[in-house]
Structure formats: C-alpha cells, structure tokens
Design a protein around this motif. Structure first.
Motif, PDB file in Angstrom:
ATOM      1  N   ASP A   1      54.584  26.866  95.259  1.00  0.00           N
ATOM      2  CA  ASP A   1      54.329  28.155  94.613  1.00  0.00           C
ATOM      3  C   ASP A   1      54.058  27.964  93.115  1.00  0.00           C
ATOM      4  O   ASP A   1      54.670  28.629  92.263  1.00  0.00           O
TER       5      ASP A   1
ATOM      6  N   SER B   1      51.949  28.673  90.872  1.00  0.00           N
ATOM      7  CA  SER B   1      51.463  29.583  89.818  1.00  0.00           C
ATOM      8  C   SER B   1      52.520  30.633  89.467  1.00  0.00           C
ATOM      9  O   SER B   1      52.303  31.478  88.596  1.00  0.00           O
ATOM     10  N   ASN B   2      53.653  30.556  90.118  1.00  0.00           N
ATOM     11  CA  ASN B   2      54.709  31.538  89.858  1.00  0.00           C
ATOM     12  C   ASN B   2      55.391  31.222  88.520  1.00  0.00           C
ATOM     13  O   ASN B   2      55.848  30.103  88.310  1.00  0.00           O
ATOM     14  N   ASP B   3      55.443  32.189  87.618  1.00  0.00           N
ATOM     15  CA  ASP B   3      56.082  31.904  86.330  1.00  0.00           C
ATOM     16  C   ASP B   3      57.468  32.533  86.215  1.00  0.00           C
ATOM     17  O   ASP B   3      58.058  32.576  85.137  1.00  0.00           O
ATOM     18  N   LYS B   4      57.996  33.012  87.360  1.00  0.00           N
ATOM     19  CA  LYS B   4      59.340  33.611  87.328  1.00  0.00           C
ATOM     20  C   LYS B   4      60.346  32.826  88.164  1.00  0.00           C
ATOM     21  O   LYS B   4      61.541  32.827  87.885  1.00  0.00           O
TER      22      LYS B   4
ATOM     23  N   SER C   1      64.648  27.401  95.757  1.00  0.00           N
ATOM     24  CA  SER C   1      64.024  28.399  94.876  1.00  0.00           C
ATOM     25  C   SER C   1      65.061  28.873  93.882  1.00  0.00           C
ATOM     26  O   SER C   1      66.194  29.196  94.251  1.00  0.00           O
TER      27      SER C   1
ATOM     28  N   ASN D   1      65.518  31.556  90.660  1.00  0.00           N
ATOM     29  CA  ASN D   1      64.959  32.676  89.901  1.00  0.00           C
ATOM     30  C   ASN D   1      65.322  32.533  88.420  1.00  0.00           C
ATOM     31  O   ASN D   1      66.496  32.544  88.065  1.00  0.00           O
TER      32      ASN D   1
ATOM     33  N   GLN E   1      63.655  38.790  92.552  1.00  0.00           N
ATOM     34  CA  GLN E   1      62.294  38.289  92.821  1.00  0.00           C
ATOM     35  C   GLN E   1      62.175  37.953  94.298  1.00  0.00           C
ATOM     36  O   GLN E   1      63.168  37.606  94.937  1.00  0.00           O
TER      37      GLN E   1
ATOM     38  N   VAL F   1      59.801  35.466  96.866  1.00  0.00           N
ATOM     39  CA  VAL F   1      58.775  34.423  96.864  1.00  0.00           C
ATOM     40  C   VAL F   1      58.319  34.103  98.282  1.00  0.00           C
ATOM     41  O   VAL F   1      59.070  34.260  99.248  1.00  0.00           O
TER      42      VAL F   1
END
Ligand code: NOJ
Length: 593
Positions: free
Chosen positions: A516, A518-521, A538, A540, A546, A548
C-alpha cells in the motif's frame, strides 16, 4: 531430500533406516545448532542498560552490576538475547563513564571484577550475552597514558594523543587554537596545556582527550584490551564514537554552515554550526575497523561458541555510508552498525519511514539492519514521537516497526514500560555537563537517564538511598510490578511483539515487502519467508481511524484470510486483507492464510 528420506524410513520401520534417521537427525541438528549459535545476533533483541540507573543494591543511590544480575529473570522473560552495558570501567565520571581511566577494571561505584564475572556467568545461564561499550576515540584526562603524554613533549606517550601548536603563540599568551574545529559538547575542540605549551584535541569534553589513531601503538593497546574482555566471556562490543577516530592532517578549518539569511547558523552552545568534514567519518575508520574485526574473529570461547558481535555507534549522513560500515566479505567490519537513519527521523512520517525501511532492505547488501529508536543520548520516545495525547499508542506504533521489521532490534531500558523523558527543571539540578554548558537551550541528557521504575515503593524500588537522579512521578503508574500483571500494559505489548519476532517463522527472517505504498497515513508491510505463511503489519500513523486495503497493489489476494497475531488496544479483528480497520495510532499484525 533429507526430510523425504526420513519420512520413508519412518514408514518402513526398518532397523537400518532407523540408524540412518538417528544419524541424519543428529548431524542435522548439530549443524543447525552451530548455525544458530553463529548467527545468534541476526534476529536478536538487544537491551541497552545504563548501569547507573538500573538497580542499586548497596544503597549509594547509583545502580550497580549486582543490580543487573538481580534482574536477569526479568530480562529473560522479556525475550532479551543480549544486554549492552554503557561503560562500567574506572572513570572520573565527567561523562558518566565515557571518560575511562582504566580499561581493564570495574569502577568501584559499579562493583568488582568478581561481580562482573558473576554477571557474565549468570547471564549465560539465562541465555543472555553481555556486550561491553568500548571507547577508543578518547580516554579520560586522568588515564595514565594521558598523564604521561602531557608530562613532556619527549615522553614516549606524547604521540598517543593529538597535540598541535597554536596560532600566534607568544611567551606570555597561548595565541589561538590551531583551527576552528568544535567539540560536540560545545566550544573549541582544542585545549591549551600550559606545561608543554601546545593544544590537545578533544572531540567531546576537555577531560576526554582524543587518542592518535595514526600511532600503531594505540591500535595494539586496544587489541589487547579487546582480548582482555573477550577472555572474560563477553558477547561483543559497542564501539563508541567510532566515526570520530581520525582528523584531517591538513588541520584546515571546517566550513561554517549558513542559514537562508546568509548568516552562520548557531547551535545550542552559541557556536557557529560547522560541516564536520575534517573531523568526522574519515576513511581511516574503515581500516581500523577491519583490523579490529579481524582481531575479534580470532576468538572463540567455551561459554558462548560463535560470533562475538561488533556494534557501531554510527550516526551517518546516508545509507551509502552505513553500507560501508559492514565492510566486504573479504574485509568485514561491523556486524551491526546502528541504523540511525530510521530511528532518529523524530517525526511520525509514513513516507519517510517507508523510504528508510526500504533502504535497509535493499541498500545494505543483505546485511542485517540494526534498528534502534532510543538511547541514553536522546530524549525518550515520548518527546521525539509523541503528540502529548496518544504517547503510549504512538509508542506501540514505533515498537511494532522496531520488532516486526527484518533485523536486529535494540532498545533502551524503561522503553518497555513506557518510561517518559523527565528533564531537570532547574540548572542547579543538572548532572550532565552538556546541560550545564548549554542551559537552557540544551538541558543535557539527564531526562532520559532517570532511574528504572520497578515498583511503587520508595524510589520506585531503584535504591534504598538517595537516587543520583530523581525518580520521575510517573513511577506511580508506569512500573514493572504493575505492568507485568496487566495484559493491556506496554510491558505486555513488548513481550508479545518480541515473542512473535522470535517464534513466528516469517517474522524471524522473512523479507520486508512494503504494501500500500502510496498511503501516507498508514505504514503497511509484509514479512515473507519461503515455506512460511506471510505476516502483514499495518500501523496507523494518525490520530484518526483509518481503513486499509492490503490487496490493492497486487501482492495479496483480496480473498486471503487473516489470522490475528496482535492488535493494539481498541482495535478490531479484520475479516480479510482488503479491509483492515485501525483505531487512532492502532496496529494490526496478522498471518495470511
Ligand atoms: C557517545 C556516547 O553514547 C555518549 O554518551 C558520550 O558522551 C559520547 N559518545 C562521548 O564518548
């Protein structure tokens, strides 16, 4: 092949085969055991102890070696493979042990050589190695070598340190230092010595003169010191300030760094900021490291067969420089130079974490990363990563990155119970000289060196006397005794993460594959090892919930099921990889099935 043959023999129950099974199993397990022992440091958990602050057993308010021995059961239960002790050698304690006056003894403040031998022996019984700090860049100004060196220009030890004439000296004045080089601890790095009318160089305090690594006698002296401790059964060394060993012989000034307004940048000590190009990480460091590693590699010990590990204090500019610190197969250097690129980003920034973890995976030539987020020189995690509201949840995020990524994990005493930075509030209370020189902009390092918080008794169980630094008020709620019975505590979280790191096959040695991306969170990654179920993680990085989808970039099938390994408090169990819901600063670790 082997396994198939063994299975067939088991079915046939043949006596001949039985013999084969026994010998194949024992040969295999011996080889496996030898490899495990040789490679013990590759997925290890290393715990840094600041002995002064860990456990006092004689009531003088200062921690000691017997205090560490007392807590070996605790460390073993936590899952620690090795403890790194900051220096315990005799020292005037100007820099709390990093100013050594005798490299072959124990400072009476910390105990005796018999206490040390007992610690190593007992640690061995707990499967814990003891790693010593080795300070080769400088000694104390009270070390006999320096006392000799400063006694006259013709003394045989004169050339063991870095002496130079000043500029513009007259009969009545020392003139100016040889150049503009600065000490890391503030002001000029040169100290005038009136007796022999020259300046000596000190990268750190005035009381820590730098050794001259262009002198072969210095090399030999340290090889002998290293042998001395290896013969006592230590599991390796952490080489202090290793990038400081050499200075440019031209003695040219360093460049002053300017700000956007064109004016020199000024540091906390009120000095101009320099580029350190003449005093840091010069090429000679690698030659010394190859020599020291070759020397160490000649050692074996009965108590711990296998590699004595070499850890480096390697604050470097980029991953390329870190790569060099491992050396090459023909000329190895450190097994574990610290990766300070990741741990000291000091900001919860998903893209930066992802980039640094990718560097560690792809740009150090398949060597083992040594990840580290905390030590005795920097404010603790709460001050560098916390937001003041979710500090403990944020620490769960950081510790997940530390323990669930490929590599060796190094952490600092007290992290496991969530200890906070507690800096002095008045200059009069400061113990670390940096804090005295730099007050109030630089308060020194006392805040991250406060006594370990064991329980709720007086002084948090650290001492029956007056602690050398005050025990933080947080000891009332953050302490080992309470947390070890609370399954939602930070201590429980660390134990579970470490347990997973040690026992889950993908978490032990699997590659890190970023997901993932491109996820910036949310930072997500997968641990992948041949023949083992993959593990996804994962974390957060935000204060909002969030969701995903870890199947989005094609590494995983959307239909894959997940088996929960670990969820931070307040989180819920996802059904599949394409929908993982995370609480604010929540963490999920699961096995793909
Ligand atoms: C690095 C050590 O970690 C720090 O505590 C010490 O002050 C300097 N080196 C000088 O030895």
């Amino acid at each position: 092949m082997h396994l198939k043959r063994i299975a067939m023999c088991a079915l046939a129950l043949s006596l001949t085969c039985g013999g084969m099974i026994a010998s194949a199993q024992s040969t295999e397990s011996q080889a496996q055991k030898a490899a495990r022992e040789r490679n013990w440091w590759k997925n290890a958990v290393i715990y840094e102890i600041y002995p002064r602050s860990f456990q006092d057993t004689n009531g003088d308010g200062i921690g000691d070696l017997n205090g560490i021995t007392e807590h070996l059961d605790y460390l073993q239960k936590l899952g620690v493979d090795a403890i790194w002790l900051t220096p315990v050698y005799p020292s005037p304690q100007v820099d709390f042990g990093y100013d050594i006056s005798d490299y072959r003894a124990i400072d009476p403040q910390y105990g005796t050589m018999a206490d040390f031998n007992r610690l190593v022996k007992e640690a061995g019984r707990h499967h814990i190695r003891v790693i010593m700090d080795m300070v080769m860049n400088h000694t104390s100004d009270q070390h006999p070598w320096f006392l000799q060196s400063r006694s006259s220009r013709t003394n045989p030890y004169r050339n063991w340190y870095v002496w130079h004439d000043g500029k513009g000296e007259t009969a009545t004045s020392p003139g100016q230092p040889p150049n503009n080089w600065e000490s890391d601890f503030g002001h000029s790095a040169w100290q005038w010595d009136p007796k022999t009318r020259q300046y000596y160089y000190h990268a750190f305090y005035i009381q820590q003169p730098d050794l001259n690594w262009n002198n072969a006698a210095v090399h030999q002296a340290f090889k002998d010191i290293i042998s001395f401790w290896l013969e006592r059964g230590v599991g390796g060394f952490r080489f202090d300030a290793i990038t400081n060993l050499f200075e440019d012989p031209s003695l040219a000034d360093e460049t002053v760094i300017k700000g956007k307004d064109g004016k020199p940048l000024i540091n906390a000590f009120g000095d101009p900021v320099l580029d350190d190009s003449k005093t840091n990480n010069l090429p000679g460091v690698h030659t010394v490291m190859q020599e020291m590693r070759a020397h160490m590699d000649t050692f074996d010990s009965a108590s711990f067969p296998g590699t004595r590990v070499l850890i480096g204090e390697t604050y470097l500019r980029n991953i390329g420089e870190l790569r060099k610190m491992y050396g090459t197969p023909a000329h190895p250097e450190f097994e574990l130079p610290m990766d300070t690129q990741l741990g000291f980003i000091n900001k919860l920034d998903v893209a930066a974490f992802r980039a640094k973890l990718t560097d560690a995976e792809t740009k150090i030539g398949r060597n083992t990363p040594l990840l580290v987020f905390d030590n005795h020189d920097n404010p603790r995690l709460d001050l560098r990563y916390g937001d003041g509201v979710h500090n403990l949840a944020i620490q769960r995020v950081i510790s997940t990155v530390l323990f669930a990524s490929r590599g060796t994990a190094l952490f600092y005493y007290g992290d496991e119970i969530g200890m906070k930075t507690t800096p002095p509030t008045r200059k009069a209370d400061v113990k670390d000289p940096i804090g005295i020189t730099g007050w109030p902009k630089q308060k020194g390092r006392d805040g991250e060196r406060t006594p370990m918080q064991w329980n709720t008794s007086a002084n948090a169980g650290f001492t029956s006397g007056k602690p050398w630094l005050p025990v933080p008020p947080t000891a009332a709620t953050m302490n080992v005794q309470d947390e070890q019975h609370d399954p939602t505590s930070m201590l429980a979280w660390y134990r579970e993460l470490i347990q997973l790191k040690k026992t889950n096959p993908a978490m032990q040695h699997g590659d890190n594959v970023m997901l993932d991306i491109s996820n910036d969170k949310v930072l997500s990654w997968m641990r992948q090892a041949p023949g083992a179920p993959a593990v996804v993680v994962s974390a957060n990085f935000t204060a909002q919930p969030q969701t995903v989808n870890l199947a989005a970039d094609g590494h995983l099938s959307a239909h894959a099921h997940l088996h929960k390994l670990l969820i931070s408090p307040g989180g819920s169990e996802p059904q599949s990889v394409d929908r993982i819901e995370l609480a604010p600063f929540g963490v999920y670790v699961g096995e793909v099935q």
